[in-house]
Design a protein around this motif. Structure first.
Motif, PDB file in Angstrom:
ATOM      1  N   SER A 133      23.152  -0.030 -22.860  1.00 62.22           N
ATOM      2  CA  SER A 133      24.289   0.679 -23.447  1.00 62.22           C
ATOM      3  C   SER A 133      24.984   1.540 -22.399  1.00 62.22           C
ATOM      4  CB  SER A 133      23.842   1.570 -24.617  1.00 62.22           C
ATOM      5  OG  SER A 133      23.021   2.628 -24.154  1.00 62.22           O
ATOM      6  N   ARG A 160      27.178   5.236 -22.386  1.00 58.02           N
ATOM      7  CA  ARG A 160      27.620   6.416 -23.126  1.00 58.02           C
ATOM      8  C   ARG A 160      28.618   7.201 -22.276  1.00 58.02           C
ATOM      9  NH1 ARG A 160      23.358  10.307 -24.699  1.00 58.02           N
ATOM     10  NH2 ARG A 160      22.592   9.965 -22.582  1.00 58.02           N
ATOM     11  N   LYS A 201      30.423   5.338 -27.181  1.00 60.95           N
ATOM     12  CA  LYS A 201      29.309   4.474 -26.787  1.00 60.95           C
ATOM     13  C   LYS A 201      29.732   3.020 -26.877  1.00 60.95           C
ATOM     14  CE  LYS A 201      24.415   3.542 -27.783  1.00 60.95           C
ATOM     15  NZ  LYS A 201      23.248   3.886 -28.642  1.00 60.95           N
ATOM     16  N   SER A 202      29.292   2.228 -25.891  1.00 62.32           N
ATOM     17  CA  SER A 202      29.586   0.798 -25.890  1.00 62.32           C
ATOM     18  C   SER A 202      28.359   0.047 -25.383  1.00 62.32           C
ATOM     19  CB  SER A 202      30.818   0.506 -25.033  1.00 62.32           C
ATOM     20  OG  SER A 202      30.591   0.898 -23.698  1.00 62.32           O
ATOM     21  N   GLY A 203      28.585  -1.161 -24.869  1.00 65.14           N
ATOM     22  CA  GLY A 203      27.465  -2.030 -24.506  1.00 65.14           C
ATOM     23  C   GLY A 203      26.952  -1.855 -23.089  1.00 65.14           C
ATOM     24  N   SER A 219      25.958  -1.809 -19.191  1.00 63.72           N
ATOM     25  CA  SER A 219      26.816  -1.505 -18.039  1.00 63.72           C
ATOM     26  C   SER A 219      26.018  -1.470 -16.738  1.00 63.72           C
ATOM     27  CB  SER A 219      27.535  -0.168 -18.247  1.00 63.72           C
ATOM     28  OG  SER A 219      26.605   0.859 -18.551  1.00 63.72           O
ATOM     29  N   LYS A 275      34.243  -3.301 -18.387  1.00 62.89           N
ATOM     30  CA  LYS A 275      34.794  -3.358 -19.741  1.00 62.89           C
ATOM     31  C   LYS A 275      34.152  -2.303 -20.635  1.00 62.89           C
ATOM     32  CE  LYS A 275      34.761  -6.372 -23.808  1.00 62.89           C
ATOM     33  NZ  LYS A 275      34.313  -7.702 -24.323  1.00 62.89           N
ATOM     34  N   HIS A 276      32.846  -2.189 -20.577  1.00 66.37           N
ATOM     35  CA  HIS A 276      32.143  -1.256 -21.450  1.00 66.37           C
ATOM     36  C   HIS A 276      32.324   0.195 -21.008  1.00 66.37           C
ATOM     37  CE1 HIS A 276      29.327  -4.706 -22.919  1.00 66.37           C
ATOM     38  NE2 HIS A 276      30.440  -4.628 -23.630  1.00 66.37           N
ATOM     39  N   GLU A 333      35.676   1.096 -22.379  1.00 67.21           N
ATOM     40  CA  GLU A 333      35.606   1.181 -23.840  1.00 67.21           C
ATOM     41  C   GLU A 333      34.950   2.482 -24.284  1.00 67.21           C
ATOM     42  OE1 GLU A 333      33.455  -1.138 -27.585  1.00 67.21           O
ATOM     43  OE2 GLU A 333      33.622  -2.134 -25.633  1.00 67.21           O
ATOM     44  N   ALA A 334      33.835   2.843 -23.666  1.00 62.91           N
ATOM     45  CA  ALA A 334      33.147   4.083 -24.032  1.00 62.91           C
ATOM     46  C   ALA A 334      34.030   5.295 -23.756  1.00 62.91           C
ATOM     47  CB  ALA A 334      31.833   4.196 -23.268  1.00 62.91           C
ATOM     48  N   LEU A 363      36.751   5.556 -26.408  1.00 63.66           N
ATOM     49  CA  LEU A 363      36.190   6.056 -27.662  1.00 63.66           C
ATOM     50  C   LEU A 363      35.945   7.563 -27.601  1.00 63.66           C
ATOM     51  CD1 LEU A 363      33.684   3.172 -28.487  1.00 63.66           C
ATOM     52  CD2 LEU A 363      35.812   3.719 -29.696  1.00 63.66           C
TER      53      LEU A 363
END
Length: 299
Positions: A18, A20, A35-37, A39, A50-51, A54-55, A58
């Motif tokens: 993940s 964060r 939080k995303s996937g 990394s 990408k993640h 994204e995090a 968010l």
């Protein structure tokens, strides 16, 4: 000539499962989190990018702000940061105004002990120890499962498999732990060998909870494994304590942090303390500390 202070600061804690992010103002007050996937920049840098983005987006959204990553300065603690090519590839493509990639251990240290001198031991599937003395960082161990990570969950799980085969061959007594391990493989030692031949650290680590479970029941093999692991950790803690001269906080972090202390030497048990904060908090603090005066990185 000074430039204007960056409007926002982002801390990133990214690993193999993940990512964060926390968004903070110039005082270090966290405004939002995301939080995303996965990394890990070494295994999949494009997915990691990408993640990370994204995090961060968010975190802006949770703060009630329109996402504007280019307005933020960031410190990223990322798995896979010890390979220069991966770091350079990701750094060139990060969406932030300015950024610095450090190890996930560095942000964990900052979170755990703040700005003071001291040390941490991260004990999970792998192990690494980081000390700070007079502002200078020193890393101990953490070279990977094949040649390092002694006392880690991966190593304990591997030793559990080893003990099961020693018991199968009547080299050592058959205990409850060895019976349980062998039962997982249909009491077939060849199945154990086939598994171990291709197993990754996390695969070995899945057997570690059984080691602690049976040790609590007085299992001879489990206790032998944990004593060996604890001796390895004691040696590493001695090394970081030599760096800090025994001063400052000493914190154990990671999945096995709460399970190991009872097996460690008294000299370390009496010094252990709870971390001040988590790794993500450490990343935010480093972002503000690094970029929070002029908007440019400080030496």
């Amino acid at each position: 000539m000074e430039v204007s202070m960056a409007a926002y600061f982002i801390g990133i804690d990214g690993g193999g499962t993940s990512c964060r992010a926390a968004l903070a103002d110039g005082n270090g007050t966290v405004l939002g989190r995301g939080k995303s996937g996965a990394s890990n920049i070494l295994t999949d840098p494009d997915t990691a990018l990408k993640h990370i983005a994204e995090a961060a987006r968010l975190a802006f959204i949770e703060a009630g702000l329109e996402p504007d990553l280019s307005s933020a300065s960031a410190v990223l603690g990322l798995a896979g940061n010890n390979v220069g090519d991966a770091v350079n590839y990701v750094t060139a493509r990060l969406p932030f105004r300015q950024s610095d990639i450090v190890s996930d251990g560095v942000i964990a240290l900052q979170g755990a002990i703040g700005d003071e001198d001291g040390a941490i031991g991260i004990v999970g599937t792998g192990t690494v120890y980081i000390a700070r003395n007079e502002g200078k960082l020193h890393s101990v161990a953490g070279w990977g499962f094949q040649v390092s990570d002694l006392g880690s969950g991966a190593r304990l799980g591997q030793l559990a498999l080893q003990e099961s085969l020693l018991a199968y061959d009547n080299i050592r007594p058959m205990t409850g732990l060895s019976k349980a391990i062998l039962a997982e493989f249909g009491n077939n030692p060849e199945a154990v060998v086939d598994f171990a031949r291709l197993a990754k650290p996390g695969d070995f680590g899945r057997h570690t909870p059984k080691v602690f479970e049976f040790a609590r029941q007085g299992d001879e093999a489990a206790i032998r494994i944990l004593k060996a692991g604890a001796e390895n950790i004691d040696e590493a803690l001695d090394a970081v304590n030599a760096v800090t001269k025994g001063k400052g906080r000493l914190c154990l972090l990671g999945g096995l942090a709460s399970l190991y202390p009872g097996y460690l030497a008294e000299r370390h048990r009496v010094r252990l303390s709870e971390p001040l904060a988590d790794a993500l908090t450490g990343a935010v603090a480093l972002a503000v500390k690094t970029y929070g005066t002029t908007g440019e990185a400080r030496a």
